[in-house]
Motif scaffolding. Structure first.
Motif, short mmCIF file in Angstrom:
data_model
loop_
_atom_site.label_atom_id
_atom_site.label_comp_id
_atom_site.label_asym_id
_atom_site.label_seq_id
_atom_site.Cartn_x
_atom_site.Cartn_y
_atom_site.Cartn_z
N GLY A 17 0.82 -1.21 0.00
CA GLY A 17 0.00 0.00 0.00
C GLY A 17 0.85 1.26 0.00
N ALA A 18 1.92 1.25 0.81
CA ALA A 18 2.80 2.41 0.85
C ALA A 18 3.49 2.63 -0.48
CB ALA A 18 3.83 2.24 1.97
N ALA A 19 3.99 1.53 -1.07
CA ALA A 19 4.71 1.65 -2.34
C ALA A 19 3.79 2.16 -3.44
CB ALA A 19 5.30 0.29 -2.73
N ALA A 20 2.52 1.71 -3.45
CA ALA A 20 1.58 2.18 -4.48
C ALA A 20 1.34 3.68 -4.38
CB ALA A 20 0.26 1.42 -4.35
N MET A 21 1.21 4.18 -3.15
CA MET A 21 0.97 5.62 -3.00
C MET A 21 2.23 6.43 -3.32
SD MET A 21 -1.42 7.70 -2.53
CE MET A 21 -2.67 6.58 -1.90
N ILE A 22 3.39 5.92 -2.92
CA ILE A 22 4.65 6.59 -3.27
C ILE A 22 4.81 6.63 -4.79
CG2 ILE A 22 7.16 6.42 -3.16
CD1 ILE A 22 6.82 5.29 -0.32
N LEU A 23 4.47 5.53 -5.45
CA LEU A 23 4.59 5.48 -6.90
C LEU A 23 3.66 6.47 -7.56
CD1 LEU A 23 5.76 4.14 -9.44
CD2 LEU A 23 3.96 2.41 -9.26
N GLU A 24 2.44 6.62 -7.04
CA GLU A 24 1.48 7.54 -7.65
C GLU A 24 1.94 8.99 -7.52
OE1 GLU A 24 -3.34 8.49 -7.51
OE2 GLU A 24 -2.49 6.73 -6.51
N ILE A 25 2.40 9.37 -6.35
CA ILE A 25 2.81 10.76 -6.13
C ILE A 25 4.13 11.05 -6.85
CG2 ILE A 25 3.54 12.43 -4.38
CD1 ILE A 25 1.56 11.10 -2.47
N THR A 26 5.10 10.16 -6.69
CA THR A 26 6.39 10.37 -7.34
C THR A 26 6.26 10.27 -8.85
OG1 THR A 26 7.44 9.36 -5.40
CG2 THR A 26 8.81 9.65 -7.36
N GLY A 27 5.42 9.32 -9.32
CA GLY A 27 5.24 9.16 -10.75
C GLY A 27 4.68 10.39 -11.42
N ALA A 28 3.73 11.06 -10.76
CA ALA A 28 3.18 12.29 -11.33
C ALA A 28 4.25 13.35 -11.47
CB ALA A 28 2.03 12.81 -10.46
N HIS A 29 5.17 13.42 -10.52
CA HIS A 29 6.26 14.38 -10.63
C HIS A 29 7.30 13.95 -11.66
CE1 HIS A 29 4.48 16.11 -7.04
NE2 HIS A 29 5.30 17.14 -7.17
N ALA A 30 7.45 12.65 -11.84
CA ALA A 30 8.36 12.17 -12.88
C ALA A 30 7.85 12.55 -14.26
CB ALA A 30 8.52 10.65 -12.78
N LEU A 31 6.55 12.66 -14.44
CA LEU A 31 5.98 13.05 -15.73
C LEU A 31 6.11 14.55 -15.99
CD1 LEU A 31 2.65 10.98 -15.67
CD2 LEU A 31 4.74 10.43 -16.92
N ALA A 32 6.37 15.33 -14.95
CA ALA A 32 6.34 16.79 -15.06
C ALA A 32 7.28 17.37 -16.11
CB ALA A 32 6.62 17.43 -13.70
N PRO A 33 8.53 16.89 -16.27
CA PRO A 33 9.39 17.51 -17.29
C PRO A 33 8.86 17.41 -18.70
CG PRO A 33 10.70 16.20 -15.76
CD PRO A 33 9.26 15.90 -15.47
N GLY A 34 8.02 16.44 -18.97
CA GLY A 34 7.47 16.32 -20.32
C GLY A 34 6.06 16.81 -20.47
N PHE A 35 5.29 16.81 -19.36
CA PHE A 35 3.86 17.09 -19.48
C PHE A 35 3.32 18.06 -18.42
CE2 PHE A 35 4.95 12.68 -20.52
CZ PHE A 35 4.73 12.71 -21.89
N GLY A 36 4.19 18.59 -17.57
CA GLY A 36 3.73 19.52 -16.55
C GLY A 36 3.09 18.80 -15.39
N THR A 37 2.50 19.58 -14.49
CA THR A 37 1.87 19.03 -13.30
C THR A 37 0.38 19.31 -13.28
OG1 THR A 37 2.42 21.07 -12.09
CG2 THR A 37 3.96 19.23 -11.90
N GLY A 38 -0.20 19.54 -14.46
CA GLY A 38 -1.60 19.93 -14.55
C GLY A 38 -2.56 18.75 -14.51
N ILE A 39 -3.79 19.02 -14.88
CA ILE A 39 -4.86 18.05 -14.72
C ILE A 39 -4.68 16.84 -15.61
CG2 ILE A 39 -6.36 19.16 -16.43
CD1 ILE A 39 -8.71 18.50 -14.49
#
Length: 493
Positions: A17-39
């Protein structure tokens, strides 16, 4: 079943459960350089997470229900090991894949990148719950309370993962290291279950060796001209040295640039805002509040002690100090959200300047009627409000500019729009709002408009806290902004 096995199973469920939530939050930030942090980035991330977890629940239940004793008992550690290897894959390749898929646009690109990077680890983490329940439940009479307790363990793990990722890991550690750390933890958990429950020392040794090898996973590639890369709440922050100029980049979008020789801004809008403030305020004595620090170059265009800056991200302040020469003893900076800080402050200002962006994204809560009314209440009688806006001014994307203008006019008696003579479809302009009867001086030329702008105005509405489409508009702005940033920095896209 032994007590040690029960503890191992519960801990594995909580860790999943912890790893899934860490992956979701960190993954969204990993996408930021290519796609931003928007909706669109968050929508892609959450969709892949939910879909992959659902697939994992089904697959985990299927394999855990096999009657063969060996298969049934070894499913859980195998699942944890697969999840760990998925995290290792992300640690090594996230940056390359995000840059590769960034050419596909903010919607499709974010979705494809999310699937490529996160489908495997999310599916494996979803499969861990039914596998753990199968090991722990030997009697049908125990299913109810044991499944409830195991679900509670997963929920507690998810809560811990969200807190740790959001408040500690993402703001302070490189994304590569977060992924690698989760990989090692999951592989070690697999090894622990193998040793404690099944005595499979050879398989456990393999998992431990794999966990140790994760430390050798190479960090995401860094261009030779990247002088610094740090993590922040808005995604990766970089300082890019291009010889004659230093650029400040957040989530792939340039937030400021300085000529190294003169230590002045590369971008004329910084000097233009400074000249506008100096020409329309009485110095010394005027008090200015700046919301959004960026590289810290705008405060230096005015006399020390004149400007107080509010900046939400302490990492940005560190970068401005370390690489762009900001002296916060001369130009004080308050760490906090611009709206919350202004609401708590009872001072009145001669001018309030909004120059806040998060990786090319306009913060939606700072561009609503309610916020503009708060700004109006914090201005002196002859004070004015200046909004630095970058976005589409003509064509299909101009609705944002039209709505922003309409919202400002609903709160302030006069609104001016100022930019260069050759303003194009995508450009940088200043919205200046204040009381009636004030004459403004525009020392650097350009054009000024009082009537509605743009001329081909799109259907517009007031932006409020309850009706706000800025996150959707931000996607196209961020994509265009990052593309222009790549050209400036010499990066291919």
């Amino acid at each position: 079943m032994s007590k040690r096995t029960c503890i191992a199973v519960m801990l594995s469920a909580s860790l999943s459960g912890a790893a899934a939530m860490i992956l979701e939050i960190t993954g969204a930030h990993a996408l930021a350089p290519g796609f931003g942090t928007g909706i669109y980035t968050w929508a892609a991330m959450i969709s892949v997470a939910m879909g992959s977890l659902a697939l994992g629940y089904a697959m985990g239940g299927f394999f855990a229900s096999r009657r063969q004793e060996g298969l049934a008992t070894h499913v859980l550690p195998a699942i944890l090991a697969i999840a760990g290897l998925g995290f290792a894959f992300d640690a090594a390749l996230w940056y390359m894949l995000v840059q590769t898929f960034s050419t596909k646009g903010p919607r499709l690109g974010a979705a494809v990148a999310s699937i490529s990077l996160f489908m495997l680890p999310f599916s494996a983490l979803g499969a861990a719950y039914p596998a753990a329940l199968r090991i722990w439940t030997l009697d049908i009479k125990d299913v109810g309370w044991r499944s409830g307790l195991l679900s509670a363990g997963c929920a507690v793990g998810s809560l811990a993962g969200a807190v740790v990722a959001g408040f500690l890991l993402v703001p302070n550690l490189p994304i590569d290291l977060i992924f690698a750390g989760c990989s090692a933890a999951l592989l070690l958990a697999a090894a622990a279950i193998l040793i404690i429950s099944f005595g499979s020392k050879a398989a456990a040794a393999a998992a431990i060796i794999a966990a140790s090898l994760v430390t050798l996973v190479p960090a995401s590639p860094r261009d030779s001209y990247v002088a610094c890369r740090r993590s922040s709440q808005f995604g990766p922050v970089e300082v890019v040295d291009r010889g004659d100029a230093m650029y400040f980049v957040v989530s792939g979008a340039i937030q400021g640039g300085m000529w190294k020789g003169s230590r002045t801004s590369v971008f004329t809008y910084v000097q233009e805002i400074g000249e506008t403030l100096r020409s329309n305020l009485s110095f010394p004595g005027a008090e200015v509040l700046l919301i959004g620090l960026g590289a810290g170059l705008l405060p230096r265009t005015l006399e020390p002690g004149t400007v107080t800056t509010v900046e939400v991200d302490p990492v940005i302040l560190e970068i401005a100090r370390d690489y762009f020469g900001l002296d916060s003893s001369l130009h004080p900076v308050i760490i906090g959200d611009g709206r919350a800080s202004l609401s708590a402050c009872k001072d009145a200002y001669d001018a309030i300047v909004l120059d806040a962006y998060g990786g090319g994204s306009h913060p939606s809560h700072l561009l609503t009627r309610e916020f503009f009314e708060l700004v109006r209440d914090r201005l002196k009688k002859d004070g004015f409000f200046l909004v630095n806006f970058q976005g589409f001014l003509k064509g299909d994307g101009a609705q944002f500019a039209c709505c922003l203008e309409k919202t400002l006019r609903a709160v302030f008696r006069e609104v001016w729009i100022h930019g260069t003579e050759d303003v194009g479809e995508f450009a940088n302009v200043m919205f200046v709002a204040g009381g009636a009867g004030r004459d403004f001086s525009w020392p650097m030329g350009g054009y000024t408009r009082r009537p509605s702008f743009p001329e081909d105005g799109k259907p517009s509405f007031e932006l409020t806290d309850s009706r706000n489409a800025i996150q959707a508009w931000n996607a196209s702005i961020e994509y265009r902004w990052r593309a222009e940033s790549d050209r400036t920095l010499g990066r291919g896209r």
